[in-house]
Design a protein around this motif. Structure first.
Motif, short mmCIF file in Angstrom:
data_model
loop_
_atom_site.label_atom_id
_atom_site.label_comp_id
_atom_site.label_asym_id
_atom_site.label_seq_id
_atom_site.Cartn_x
_atom_site.Cartn_y
_atom_site.Cartn_z
N TRP A 69 0.75 -0.92 -0.21
CA TRP A 69 -0.31 -0.05 0.08
C TRP A 69 0.74 1.49 -0.21
O TRP A 69 2.01 1.51 0.64
CB TRP A 69 -1.24 -0.15 1.14
N PHE A 82 -6.48 4.23 8.70
CA PHE A 82 -6.00 2.91 8.12
C PHE A 82 -4.73 2.46 7.79
O PHE A 82 -4.53 1.28 7.59
CB PHE A 82 -6.69 3.15 6.60
N VAL A 134 -3.89 -1.31 8.09
CA VAL A 134 -3.60 -2.35 7.94
C VAL A 134 -2.14 -2.65 7.94
O VAL A 134 -2.19 -4.09 7.92
CB VAL A 134 -2.59 -1.85 6.40
N SER A 150 -3.60 -6.06 9.80
CA SER A 150 -4.43 -7.03 8.51
C SER A 150 -3.80 -7.92 7.99
O SER A 150 -2.30 -8.45 8.21
CB SER A 150 -4.29 -5.82 7.18
N TYR A 180 -4.20 4.11 -1.27
CA TYR A 180 -5.77 4.86 0.01
C TYR A 180 -5.49 6.18 -0.72
O TYR A 180 -4.72 7.53 -0.29
CB TYR A 180 -5.05 4.16 1.26
N TYR A 214 -10.73 -1.64 9.91
CA TYR A 214 -9.69 -1.47 8.94
C TYR A 214 -9.52 -2.34 8.04
O TYR A 214 -8.77 -2.02 6.87
CB TYR A 214 -9.33 0.43 9.15
N GLU A 264 -11.35 -4.17 6.09
CA GLU A 264 -11.32 -3.48 4.82
C GLU A 264 -10.27 -3.68 3.91
O GLU A 264 -10.45 -4.22 2.97
CB GLU A 264 -11.78 -1.94 5.07
N ALA A 265 -9.34 -3.85 4.27
CA ALA A 265 -7.88 -3.77 3.84
C ALA A 265 -7.64 -5.03 3.30
O ALA A 265 -7.21 -5.55 1.89
CB ALA A 265 -6.68 -3.79 4.53
#
Length: 672
Positions: free
Chosen positions: A10, A22, A26, A29, A74, A297, A300-301
């Motif tokens: 990212w 965010f 991540v 994640s 992002y 978040y 989402e990632a």
């Protein structure tokens, strides 16, 4: 992503608060890691990178997009800047997660989505709540019938802040106010639930009404509510605000019970459980439904990375079609309360959505033909300017058409009570390209098809279009009670005065057109240089409007072949008959049924579908190609409502139809 199993790398574009949130997501994640950040200043990027443990800091957004180690970006800028950087990221080949709302309006999102399509990257609007298992459970309960037949959805996201003229939340020119900042959540939930009630991913409302209070200074919406009506009889009440605290919950009412969602938007960011409260009819007490979820978040990632790894076009939890429907609904909500952003007003819309100079792309697919008396080559597809009701929508459609090589625009004095001419004129002025386009104007519609009516309307059209001339002028209807010579005479006066280049008739019979040209030849005057009647693969069963004439019949085609008079074919794709909106079992569009439904047209449609499958294009491209493959000069007027329809139509340009295929499509041959 180097391989399907490697982390998604990212880059974060902007360094505001939500960018930090965010980045932390991540880090939690299972699928990705942040490798770079870009800011408008190197100092800001370095500070953010140090705080978040990011290896590389770039002092510009352009440097971030040029970083070969970045797979996805992002976009965390304020929403008026989303369009520019999403488009540039797509052109750089980066997958994109864009903060909500995707853009200021549907038009901006439409351009962004098409940029992602054109460059083969995944684009998702960052509604993180859509990726949480709680939201999936809500949709599952609705689909399963646990609530019975759903009738009403109530969704609220609102908070109170004091007015601050320097805050983006209150700035009209920054898209401030409640609707875009948080109302987008409430609308997206309502559309999700309405769709689940019909076993679909989402539904768009068929009607939107609303009321709201605008700040007296900034004109941003302080607080507002709307009612959405869906085709399946679901009604949604949504509310939002930045100047009023409300109960931020969702309630879904059905015939067998109702569901209370205490925390619909921001569940525990670090993970843990959340709950729904299900009230079943006749049950002694409500039931708590507990959902275990990971970091908000991070989920989402991971959802985004899964779509990229799978080679999907969209992220299923929030598809781009869903985003487009959401922003279209927000546009309607704003219209209902009289909210237009300053940047959307016609005179202020001096920029393209991509924020760069408008120019024809090197890869533009358009083809052209010359018409005597018209200085520029004329694009074979002509943009109909008759359904663009706002400058953002008009500019998005016309900018895209021009970039793809389209240079010819058709409008009329009648369209939109003059709105379409005013928008086209302002667009040409804003872009500075009057000399780069061919303008077709029409006037003299019944009952004003007289020399006096034509003159009056031509002057009004020129004023609206902000130009001293039009390249092609057509009488919009004929008036057989006026001798044809009187009409030819007045049009020649305007030619001599330099107000028009060439002229012709729209919805004129072959007989009257021929008579006009005989008169002109006899008098040594300029005659009809073009004709604009309906011409399409599907035969017009009944005219959509009074006084319409088709030239699809055999006798008209023979005359056009003999005279080689250029034909601008309106409804060249039969107004959607060759799309999936039509079919023997589809009768909701009354005009489509009335004007185009017949057995021979369905036979033509079936052949167009079959040939489209063989050539790997859409049936509407086949329909347009039929128009362009005639033994006389033809130009297809198209009326796309969205950019995707323009793109589909362009497929006809690179296609070759043989004479046998043209005849077969027209039912003149049994077999190819």
């Amino acid at each position: 992503m180097n391989s399907p199993s490697s982390p998604l790398r990212w880059g974060i574009l902007s360094t505001g608060r939500i960018a930090g949130v965010f980045a932390q997501g991540v880090a939690l994640s299972a699928s990705g890691r942040v490798v770079a950040v870009g800011s408008r200043s190197l100092e800001s990027a370095q500070k953010f990178a140090a705080a978040q443990g990011i290896a590389r800091a770039h002092g510009s957004y352009e440097e971030l997009l040029a970083d070969p180690e970045v797979d996805a970006v992002y976009v965390a800028t304020p929403h008026p800047q989303h369009a520019e950087w999403v488009i540039k990221a797509a052109e750089a080949g980066k997958h994109i997660l864009c903060e909500k709302p995707m853009g200021l309006n549907h038009a901006e999102a439409m351009v962004m989505v098409q940029a992602a399509r054109d460059h083969g990257v995944v684009l998702m609007e960052a509604f993180m709540y859509r990726c949480h298992p709680q939201t999936a459970k809500i949709a599952e309960l609705v689909r399963s019938g646990a609530l019975g037949t759903v009738g009403l959805v109530q969704a609220t996201f609102s908070f109170k802040t004091d007015y601050n003229a320097t805050s983006r939340l209150w700035a009209n020119d920054a898209g401030g106010g409640g609707i875009l900042d948080v109302g987008c959540y409430a609308v997206s939930m309502a559309r999700l639930v309405a769709g689940a009630a019909s076993q679909k991913p989402f539904l768009d409302p068929v009607a939107v009404t609303g009321a709201g209070v605008l700040h007296p200074e900034s004109r941003a919406d302080m607080y507002t509510a709307a009612t959405l009506t869906f085709e399946n009889n679901v009604i949604a009440q949504v509310s939002a605000g930045v100047g009023l605290n409300q109960d931020n919950v969702v309630r879904i009412y059905g015939s067998a019970g109702w569901l209370h969602v205490p925390s619909p938007w921001v569940m525990n960011r670090e993970g843990g459980s959340s709950k729904l409260i299900l009230h079943k009819a006749g049950a002694p007490a409500p039931e708590e439904v507990v959902i275990e979820g990971g970091p908000l978040y991070a989920l989402e990632a991971d959802a985004f990375a899964a779509a990229v790894r799978a080679g999907l076009r969209d992220v299923p939890q929030m598809s781009t079609d869903d985003t487009l429907g959401n922003l279209a609904t927000l546009d309607q909500w704003r219209a209902a309360i009289g909210l237009t952003y300053e940047a959307e007003k016609p005179a202020a819309y001096t920029h393209t959505i991509a924020r760069r100079t408008l120019r024809r792309r090197e890869s533009a697919p358009m083809t052209y033909a010359t018409i005597p008396g018209v200085a520029l080559p004329v694009s074979r597809l002509v943009m109909g300017c008759d359904n663009q009701r706002t400058m953002p929508h008009a500019a998005a459609m016309w900018d895209d058409f021009f970039e793809r090589g389209g240079n010819t625009f058709d409008t009329a004095w009648l369209y939109g009570g003059g709105l379409q001419e005013r928008l086209l004129g302002q667009w040409m002025k804003n872009r500075g390209l009057r000399d780069d386009v061919v303008v077709i104007a029409k006037g003299g519609h019944t009952p004003h098809c007289t020399p006096e009516g034509i003159t009056r309307q031509l002057h009004e059209s020129l004023e609206r279009l902000q130009t001293g001339r039009v390249d092609v002028y057509m009488m919009h209807r004929d008036n057989p009670e006026v001798p044809v010579g009187e009409l030819v005479d007045v049009l020649n006066e305007h030619v001599s005065a330099g107000r028009i280049g060439i002229f012709g008739g729209s919805n004129w019979s072959i007989e009257r057109t021929a008579a006009a040209n005989r008169y002109a030849k006899r008098k040594g005057l300029q005659g009809f240089g073009v004709l604009s009647n309906n011409f399409s693969l599907a035969r017009m069963v009944e005219a959509p409007w009074g006084g319409c004439i088709s030239s699809s019949d055999e006798a008209s085609r023979k005359w056009l072949k003999k005279t080689q008079l250029p034909l601008f074919a309106w409804s060249s794709q039969a107004r959607g008959f060759f799309t999936d909106r039509a079919g023997r079992d589809k009768t909701s569009d009354a005009e489509l049924v009335r004007c185009w439904y017949s057995e021979d047209n369905f036979a033509r449609r079936e052949r167009a579908v079959a040939l489209a499958a063989k050539k790997g294009v859409s049936p509407i491209a086949i329909a347009a190609a039929y128009v362009l493959h005639q033994p006389f000069p033809t130009f297809a007027l198209i009326g796309p409502r969205v950019i995707a329809e323009t793109v589909n139509s362009l497929d006809c340009l690179g296609m070759k139809l043989s004479r046998q295929e043209v005849a077969w499509l027209n039912l003149e041959r049994e077999k190819l």
